[in-house]
Design a protein around this motif. Structure first.
Motif, short mmCIF file in Angstrom:
data_model
loop_
_atom_site.label_atom_id
_atom_site.label_comp_id
_atom_site.label_asym_id
_atom_site.label_seq_id
_atom_site.Cartn_x
_atom_site.Cartn_y
_atom_site.Cartn_z
N UNK A 1 0.81 -1.22 0.00
CA UNK A 1 0.00 0.00 0.00
C UNK A 1 0.85 1.27 0.00
N UNK A 2 1.88 1.30 0.83
CA UNK A 2 2.75 2.48 0.89
C UNK A 2 3.46 2.67 -0.44
N UNK A 3 3.91 1.57 -1.05
CA UNK A 3 4.62 1.64 -2.33
C UNK A 3 3.70 2.15 -3.43
N UNK A 4 2.49 1.60 -3.51
CA UNK A 4 1.52 2.02 -4.54
C UNK A 4 1.16 3.49 -4.37
N UNK B 1 2.83 5.90 -3.06
CA UNK B 1 3.95 6.77 -3.44
C UNK B 1 3.98 6.97 -4.95
N UNK B 2 3.81 5.87 -5.70
CA UNK B 2 3.81 5.97 -7.17
C UNK B 2 2.70 6.89 -7.64
N UNK B 3 1.50 6.73 -7.08
CA UNK B 3 0.37 7.56 -7.49
C UNK B 3 0.58 9.02 -7.09
N UNK B 4 1.08 9.24 -5.89
CA UNK B 4 1.23 10.60 -5.37
C UNK B 4 2.21 11.43 -6.19
N UNK C 1 9.72 11.04 -9.69
CA UNK C 1 10.98 10.98 -8.95
C UNK C 1 10.79 10.13 -7.69
N UNK C 2 11.52 9.06 -7.63
CA UNK C 2 11.28 8.06 -6.59
C UNK C 2 12.50 7.91 -5.70
N UNK D 1 5.24 7.34 3.15
CA UNK D 1 3.85 6.90 3.01
C UNK D 1 3.57 5.65 3.83
N UNK D 2 4.61 4.96 4.29
CA UNK D 2 4.42 3.90 5.28
C UNK D 2 3.87 4.53 6.57
#
Length: 887
Positions: free
Chosen positions: A547-550, A552-555, A564-565, A573-574
């Motif tokens: 959830x935190x990973x997804x 971040x990508x969307x945000x 930029x990751x 986001x965790x």
């Protein structure tokens, strides 16, 4: 209400495995071929069978899953069609490398045995990425999974090839192609990657055949002169008007070749005269066709010089270059060598320098197909988002060259063409022929080449739905609703699907195309293992949860901007996931005795804070729906993040505590519980497309009508519940609390110290509002007392804040020593001045800027900015103390 409590900490791995299996078992991902619900369909950009999940896949599939889950909750019959691509060259390379470790080549096995080996490899190792996509939470209809080499798609490929051939849109001919000496196949223009390299420009003397003079040519590839068949000049170049039509003697080879005039030649490049090697350059090949020049192929499939290269036969192209240059110098033909930067084409798969080569290949006449595909976008049948990519699409489609579709490899769709060696008949058929229809010969030879991987991929939107059969799925879901893919395959795949969709189905393959950007590191640099800046999605999922990973990508997925990751952003986001979890635990604990039937509290009067949060919920729902529908994924994520973290957690839960803890009337407690339950349920629904796992886990603890959050109804904004006045009034209360908190922070007063505050509210309405909210202000601003007055003079010894027409006076007597605080700030500002001067000198130093790495310079600039901002804050605090002292 008592559905159970949440554990103290959220454990992603166990939750993710459990709920994903639940969704699969319940069949929630499966679409119906026919039904009453409106259809919504997406086809997955099929990952290579050799693929593993990388950041590009993670972004692409996360965005697809967000919109698929969103549409499913909106009541659509939602199909997300999954599958994999056979990836001809890439897969063959992998299996050949495996054979090489055994000391074998594909030729040792033969074609049939090699193909069997590839299928064995596919069964054993292929499709790893599918399980990785499941870990990402992708809600594809896995019951429909397709593969570009399965029987149904193979049938579709043959059907399209034969139809194109019969309508004179496929032909075979000698043409110059991009040849990969490593993969031993032709590749399309799109499969060539260009890399800028430092090379040389050799100026060579070509003597006139009659001995009367010479002409100088410039070339970056002297080894190809062995295949020269002319020298070309511009027809308007006055230097060479008398030489056009005469012959030169080709150095080293001593072959007579003509001097020709052609508009393609640039007069100001080099000497204005260029060598023409039709077998080694596309522009030269075109010129040879215009002037009927001989074409001499000088290289074999390994890019080694063949028998036409005379004494250089058998030499590798770069070895030959060295020897040719040495011989030119030895024989007096080399005039000069200049450094020269130029682009070198490489195979996109193996990074070997490609070699233009003339060979017999199969081609699609592309312009007739492109015309219809261009028109579809012009007329709005298909919309490209962001629209900036439309111009690029038009430019490429209007200047398109015929598509070379044959590949000289074994793994792929073998071209459905057979040859009869008895009578010379060529048979093009959807079915394997038993015998020659002309002479009856049963010994037929099938074309050795296979089709370009992108040929079968171009049929993906309709072949996966059952075409060439008229299936219910095809009728329901074609054209598909949306394609989400990276801009980098706009031409590889998107444009070709557009052309084939219009040609075969007489309709576009999708209504919208959303092209996302690339995932880069936090500095904006391309990720690569060699740089050490790549991020493994699975490592991030293991460490921080899906959830935190997804999220971040969307945000960070803004239209037209690279994502930029960094690991720090994912970790951030965790914390958001933990915030949601803790808010849900608090809510559930305070809803344990809440009646299951909502009618019990339907008449409970809502307070201002209840009305405010319910209004904010409606506005947030409206913004999330709008943003997802417009593919503004980052805006949707920002809206739901702000609502959940700042408005629900930071404000409403704190404001509701007195009522929830029974410090107010039972009716107020019920109203607060009703509000909290509604906001939590709808907030979870808004979050679900982004964070499917944690929302499902919490959802199951709430009383609700559905079996799963993913099949619940997505919130829509109810205009009747938007309360502008409640938002205005609550905004003023929050601003007053924030003003007091800011004063506390600026003055360095501990949060545990209770403050005495006076509020000057000259307007009656505001005074009444603040009086009603007095308890909330005292609680959330940690006050000992709050006195609310009308218009009044500023008292002595206070720090002042302004909120509209109101003024906030915080008494500081006994809390701080003004003289000591001023001295402390003066000392701190002096140190800051020193640090600022040091950083400023460094950034003004030209040597530093010229020699330091970009990352080092950026770090100093960020440091300078932070120091300046801190200085402004300290100066403002100092000014406040000065003002207080003067009073």
């Amino acid at each position: 209400m008592d559905k159970g409590s949440l554990s103290k900490a959220y454990e992603p791995r166990e939750v993710e495995e459990r709920w994903y299996q639940y969704w699969l078992d319940a069949g929630f991902f499966h679409a119906e071929d026919e039904g009453e619900k409106p259809p919504f369909a997406i086809v997955i950009p099929p990952p290579n069978v050799t693929g593993i999940l990388h950041m590009g896949h993670a972004l692409n599939n996360t965005l697809q899953d967000i919109i698929v889950r969103f549409k499913r909750m909106q009541g659509f019959n939602t199909l997300w069609m999954p599958g994999m691509d056979h990836a001809g060259i890439a897969t063959q390379n992998v299996v050949e490398q495996e054979l090489a470790r055994e000391g074998l080549t594909r030729h040792d096995l033969g074609r049939e045995k090699f193909i069997e080996r590839v299928w064995e490899w596919k069964a054993k190792f292929g499709g790893v990425i599918i399980n990785q996509l499941k870990r990402l939470g992708c809600s594809c209809d896995w019951e429909r999974q397709r593969f570009t080499m399965d029987d149904g798609l193979s049938r579709a490929v043959r059907e399209v090839f034969v139809r194109l051939y019969n309508e004179d849109l496929i032909y075979q001919g000698d043409y110059i192609v991009n040849w990969c000496p490593r993969c031993h196949t032709a590749i399309s223009d799109l499969e060539v990657e260009y890399k800028e390299e430092a090379g040389s420009l050799w100026n060579i003397r070509y003597p006139l055949a009659d001995g009367s003079g010479e002409i100088t040519v410039a070339t970056t590839r002297p080894e190809t002169m062995l295949g020269d068949t002319a020298v070309a000049v511009h027809p308007d170049d006055p230097r060479y008007k008398d030489l056009v039509g005469r012959n030169v003697l080709l150095p080293l080879v001593n072959r007579r070749i003509p001097i020709i005039a052609d508009d393609y030649v640039t007069m100001d490049f080099g000497s204005g005269a260029v060598k023409i090697t039709p077998s080694s350059d596309p522009a030269d090949f075109a010129m040879a066709e215009r002037h009927s020049l001989e074409i001499i192929n000088i290289m074999d499939g390994n890019a080694a010089i063949n028998e036409n290269g005379g004494p250089y036969q058998g030499q590798d192209r770069y070895e030959c270059r060295k020897n040719v240059v040495a011989d030119l110098e030895k024989q007096g033909f080399l005039i000069s060598v200049e450094p020269y930067m130029h682009n070198v084409g490489q195979c996109y798969r193996c990074k070997t320098d490609i070699e233009p080569a003339v060979s017999k290949q199969w081609f699609v006449k592309i312009k007739p197909l492109a015309k219809s595909a261009i028109s579809a976008v012009v007329k709005g049948k298909t919309r490209i988002v962001p629209p900036m990519w439309e111009a690029t699409y038009y430019e490429w489609m209007n200047n398109i060259r015929d598509w070379c579709i044959s590949r000289q490899i074994w793994w792929g769709h073998r071209i459905p063409v057979w040859y009869c060696d008895s009578c010379g008949k060529m048979i093009v058929s959807t079915q394997d022929p038993d015998a020659c229809p002309d002479c009856g010969n049963a010994s037929l030879r099938q074309e050795e080449d296979v089709l370009d991987t992108w040929f079968s991929s171009a049929l993906w939107p309709f072949s996966t739905l059952g075409w060439p059969d008229s299936t219910p799925a095809l009728k329901t879901f074609y054209p598909t609703s949306l394609l989400i893919t990276g801009f980098d395959i706009l031409f590889f795949w998107v444009a070709r699907m557009m052309m084939m969709g219009k040609y075969i189905m007489h309709d576009v393959p999708f209504r919208d195309v959303y092209l996302h950007a690339l995932v880069r590191d936090e500095k904006g640099e391309k990720m690569s293992k060699s740089k050490g800046n790549s991020i493994n999605p699975l490592d991030m999922i293991d460490k921080y949860g899906t959830d935190a990973f997804r999220f971040t990508l969307a945000a960070f997925s803004a239209q037209g901007r690279d994502v930029r990751m960094s690991e720090e952003r994912i970790e951030g986001y965790k914390f958001f996931v933990n915030k949601i979890w803790n808010a849900a635990r608090f809510s559930l604990m305070n809803l344990e005795d809440y009646p299951a039937e909502g009618s019990v509290v339907a008449t409970a009067e809502k307070s201002l804070k209840d009305q405010w949060i319910l209004s904010r919920l409606q506005r947030t729902a409206g913004e999330v729906v709008r943003s997802i529908n417009e593919y503004r994924f980052n805006d949707a994520a920002a809206a739901v993040y702000s609502f959940f973290w700042h408005e629900l957690c930071d404000w409403y839960l704190e404001l509701a505590k007195p009522a929830l803890y029974g410090r107010e009337t039972p009716e107020r407690r019920l109203a607060a519980q009703a509000t909290l339950k509604e906001v939590l349920q709808d907030g979870l629904k808004l979050l679900h497309p982004f964070m499917p796992f944690v929302t499902e886990e919490i959802w199951q603890k709430l009383s609700h009508d559905g079996t799963s959050i993913m099949v619940s109804t997505f919130p829509e904004a109810d205009e009747g519940k938007i309360d502008d006045e409640a938002e205005r009034q609550m905004g003023l209360v929050m601003d007053v609390i924030t003003s007091i908190r800011n004063i506390r922070g600026e003055m360095g007063i501990s949060p545990s110290r209770k403050l005495r505050t006076v509020l000057s509210a000259p307007q009656d309405g505001e005074k009444a509002l603040m009086t009603a909210a007095q308890g909330d202000i005292i609680n959330l601003a940690a006050l000992a007392e709050l006195e609310i007055q009308g218009d009044m003079e500023e008292p002595r010894g206070v720090a002042t804040g302004v909120v509209g027409s109101m003024r906030v006076f915080v008494h500081l007597e006994g809390l701080i020593n003004i003289a000591e605080e001023k001295a402390r700030l003066e000392k701190e500002m002096a140190k800051l001045d020193k640090d600022l001067a040091q950083v400023s000198r460094k950034l003004a130093n030209r040597d530093f800027l010229a020699k330091a790495a970009e990352a080092v310079i950026r770090k100093e600039e960020e440091k300078h900015k932070a120091l300046r901002e801190k200085h402004v804050l300290l100066k403002a605090a100092y000014k406040k103390f000065q003002t207080m002292e003067e009073r």
